[in-house]
Write an enzyme that holds these catalytic residues in place. Structure first.
Site, PDB file in Angstrom:
ATOM      1  N   ASP A 124      -6.689  -5.606   3.649  1.00  0.00           N
ATOM      2  CA  ASP A 124      -6.700  -7.059   3.905  1.00  0.00           C
ATOM      3  C   ASP A 124      -7.745  -7.749   3.025  1.00  0.00           C
ATOM      4  O   ASP A 124      -7.488  -8.817   2.457  1.00  0.00           O
ATOM      5  CB  ASP A 124      -6.975  -7.313   5.387  1.00  0.00           C
ATOM      6  CG  ASP A 124      -6.047  -6.487   6.270  1.00  0.00           C
ATOM      7  OD1 ASP A 124      -4.859  -6.346   5.893  1.00  0.00           O
ATOM      8  OD2 ASP A 124      -6.504  -5.963   7.301  1.00  0.00           O
ATOM      9  N   SER A 152       0.870  -1.168   0.000  1.00  0.00           N
ATOM     10  CA  SER A 152       0.000   0.000   0.000  1.00  0.00           C
ATOM     11  C   SER A 152       0.914   1.227   0.000  1.00  0.00           C
ATOM     12  O   SER A 152       1.745   1.371   0.891  1.00  0.00           O
ATOM     13  CB  SER A 152      -0.847  -0.076   1.262  1.00  0.00           C
ATOM     14  OG  SER A 152      -1.514   1.115   1.506  1.00  0.00           O
ATOM     15  N   ASN A 176     -10.746  -4.731  -5.824  1.00  0.00           N
ATOM     16  CA  ASN A 176     -11.189  -3.352  -5.590  1.00  0.00           C
ATOM     17  C   ASN A 176     -12.586  -3.339  -4.973  1.00  0.00           C
ATOM     18  O   ASN A 176     -12.876  -2.525  -4.100  1.00  0.00           O
ATOM     19  CB  ASN A 176     -11.193  -2.557  -6.901  1.00  0.00           C
ATOM     20  CG  ASN A 176      -9.829  -1.984  -7.240  1.00  0.00           C
ATOM     21  OD1 ASN A 176      -9.090  -1.578  -6.351  1.00  0.00           O
ATOM     22  ND2 ASN A 176      -9.511  -1.945  -8.521  1.00  0.00           N
TER      23      ASN A 176
HETATM   24  P1  ATP Z   1      -5.558  -0.977   5.563  1.00  0.00           P
HETATM   25  O1  ATP Z   1      -4.117  -1.146   5.965  1.00  0.00           O
HETATM   26  O2  ATP Z   1      -6.247   0.165   6.225  1.00  0.00           O
HETATM   27  O3  ATP Z   1      -6.348  -2.236   5.619  1.00  0.00           O
HETATM   28  P2  ATP Z   1      -4.318  -0.495   2.994  1.00  0.00           P
HETATM   29  O4  ATP Z   1      -3.591   0.786   3.208  1.00  0.00           O
HETATM   30  O5  ATP Z   1      -3.521  -1.742   3.017  1.00  0.00           O
HETATM   31  O6  ATP Z   1      -5.548  -0.575   4.014  1.00  0.00           O
HETATM   32  P3  ATP Z   1      -5.932   0.708   0.959  1.00  0.00           P
HETATM   33  O7  ATP Z   1      -5.219   1.169  -0.245  1.00  0.00           O
HETATM   34  O8  ATP Z   1      -6.375   1.711   1.946  1.00  0.00           O
HETATM   35  O9  ATP Z   1      -5.099  -0.451   1.610  1.00  0.00           O
HETATM   36  O10 ATP Z   1      -7.241  -0.082   0.501  1.00  0.00           O
HETATM   37  C1  ATP Z   1      -7.155  -1.244  -0.301  1.00  0.00           C
HETATM   38  C2  ATP Z   1      -8.102  -1.154  -1.472  1.00  0.00           C
HETATM   39  O11 ATP Z   1      -9.456  -1.021  -0.996  1.00  0.00           O
HETATM   40  C3  ATP Z   1      -7.864   0.047  -2.375  1.00  0.00           C
HETATM   41  O12 ATP Z   1      -6.866  -0.243  -3.330  1.00  0.00           O
HETATM   42  C4  ATP Z   1      -9.237   0.227  -2.976  1.00  0.00           C
HETATM   43  O13 ATP Z   1      -9.464  -0.716  -3.998  1.00  0.00           O
HETATM   44  C5  ATP Z   1     -10.168  -0.117  -1.821  1.00  0.00           C
HETATM   45  N1  ATP Z   1     -10.507   1.064  -1.029  1.00  0.00           N
HETATM   46  C6  ATP Z   1      -9.991   1.452   0.157  1.00  0.00           C
HETATM   47  N2  ATP Z   1     -10.536   2.612   0.580  1.00  0.00           N
HETATM   48  C7  ATP Z   1     -11.435   2.957  -0.365  1.00  0.00           C
HETATM   49  C8  ATP Z   1     -12.356   4.071  -0.537  1.00  0.00           C
HETATM   50  N3  ATP Z   1     -12.468   5.052   0.375  1.00  0.00           N
HETATM   51  N4  ATP Z   1     -13.123   4.088  -1.634  1.00  0.00           N
HETATM   52  C9  ATP Z   1     -13.036   3.121  -2.567  1.00  0.00           C
HETATM   53  N5  ATP Z   1     -12.204   2.075  -2.472  1.00  0.00           N
HETATM   54  C10 ATP Z   1     -11.419   1.979  -1.394  1.00  0.00           C
HETATM   55 MG    MG Z   2      -2.420  -2.163   4.649  1.00  0.00          MG
END
Ligand code: ATP
Ligand code: MG
Length: 317
Positions: free
Chosen positions: A261, A197, A285
């Site tokens: 996750d 991420s 997604n």
């Molecule tokens: P976390 O560690 O909080 O679980 P992360 O940082 O590993 O999350 P993110 O990029 O925040 O991962 O979220 C993973 C995926 O979920 C994104 O690539 C997207 O597809 C979807 N997603 C997350 N937040 C949103 C949002 N606000 N609107 C639409 N899609 C989202």
């Molecule tokens: Mg993460």
């Protein structure tokens, strides 16, 4: 591709959320929870909800917080045979409050809870011995016993011709230790799929710049990298040079925890089921976006039917 279950290792927690945005926990306030949580638990629950064979090595206390987690994972179809129940220590917990700007304040009880007591016992060995895929959560490296389990799992996977994925969500301070940095690098070197991420891509590669980082990782034998970009969607880069961008679904974000996750679990499960990368990315997604629409870290993990309905009814950026 080996046929055994997708197995992960690490923290199982309950999460208790502040109902109001604000700074921390210095005054009495309304709370909601407990919700089943822990990045590896959220991940494996999402795999199971999609019908993928799934199991987790973890440890909970002999208390309701532990039972709540085991019952949820079992209900959703995960193998809970390698979740041990600690006779004395309580189940791990995280209190979380969102600040108005989206930052989070936490009170954790993790390393000194049952969650910190995972070890390579007979049940863990049995599950890892039949795994077809090992998913490593970087966050689990904070647990002292995790490395033994991960090393054992990586060796078994290499023997059976299985595959390995890594969510490099390790704490930055942890990776400043020489030992943890070496363990992290060893996992990257054995991983087939990476699920970073944002800047975690650079931490995994050990260098800055998207192009350089991707090249360094592909050189080490990684075959796919699914880069998460929050509400901007995600991109899959492949060793073969192909790039697939997936637009984010437009949703109201109620609780962002667990999106990454669910995204990773859906991407991996679809790929293990033989879906092409673009279709796996669509479901990933959708799984991430759907999860942020529900309060509670794994409450929005969806089945294929639920994700199909979500995809049909939600517009994309
Ligand atoms: P976390 O560690 O909080 O679980 P992360 O940082 O590993 O999350 P993110 O990029 O925040 O991962 O979220 C993973 C995926 O979920 C994104 O690539 C997207 O597809 C979807 N997603 C997350 N937040 C949103 C949002 N606000 N609107 C639409 N899609 C989202
Ligand atoms: Mg993460």
């Amino acid at each position: 591709e080996a046929l055994g279950p997708t197995v992960t290792i690490g923290e199982i927690l309950v999460e208790i959320m502040a109902e109001t945005p604000g700074v921390g926990f210095l005054e009495p306030q309304p709370l909601t929870g407990p919700y089943p949580s822990g990045a590896p638990a959220i991940f494996i629950d999402q795999v199971a909800r999609l019908g993928g064979a799934a199991g987790i090595v973890g440890c909970v206390g002999h208390d309701d917080f532990g039972r709540l987690n085991i019952e949820r994972l079992q209900r959703d179809g995960a193998d809970v045979s390698a979740i041990s129940i600690h006779p004395e220590l309580p189940t791990g917990s995280a209190f979380v409050r969102y600040r108005p700007d989206g930052a989070r304040d936490f009170v954790f009880n993790l390393t000194r809870s049952a969650a910190g007591q995972i070890s390579l016992d007979d049940a863990a060995k049995a599950l890892l011995d039949r795994a077809g895929h090992l998913h490593v959560m970087g966050s689990a490296l904070s647990i002292p016993g995790a490395w033994d389990l991960i090393r054992y799992g990586l060796d078994r996977i290499a023997e059976c011709g299985g595959s390995v994925s890594l969510d490099p969500n390790a704490r930055k301070e942890l990776l400043s230790s020489h030992e943890a940095a070496g363990q992290f690098a060893a996992i990257v070197a054995e991983a087939d799929l990476l699920l970073p991420s944002g800047d975690e891509l650079f931490a995994a590669a050990g260098c800055e710049g998207e192009e350089a980082a991707l090249a360094a990782l592909f050189d080490q034998g990684v075959s796919e990298i699914a880069l998460k970009r929050g509400d901007k969607g995600a991109t899959v880069f492949r060793h073969s040079g192909e790039r697939t961008d997936g637009a984010a679904f437009q949703v109201e974000e109620i609780d962002p925890t667990g999106a990454g996750d669910c995204f990773g679990a859906a991407y991996l499960t679809c790929r293990r089921m033989g879906f092409p990368p673009d279709r796996a990315l669509l479901y990933a997604n959708a799984a991430g976006a759907r999860n942020v629409t529900r309060k509670g870290p794994m409450e929005g993990a969806g089945s294929f039917d639920e994700l199909d309905a979500f995809i049909a009814n939600t517009s994309r950026a």
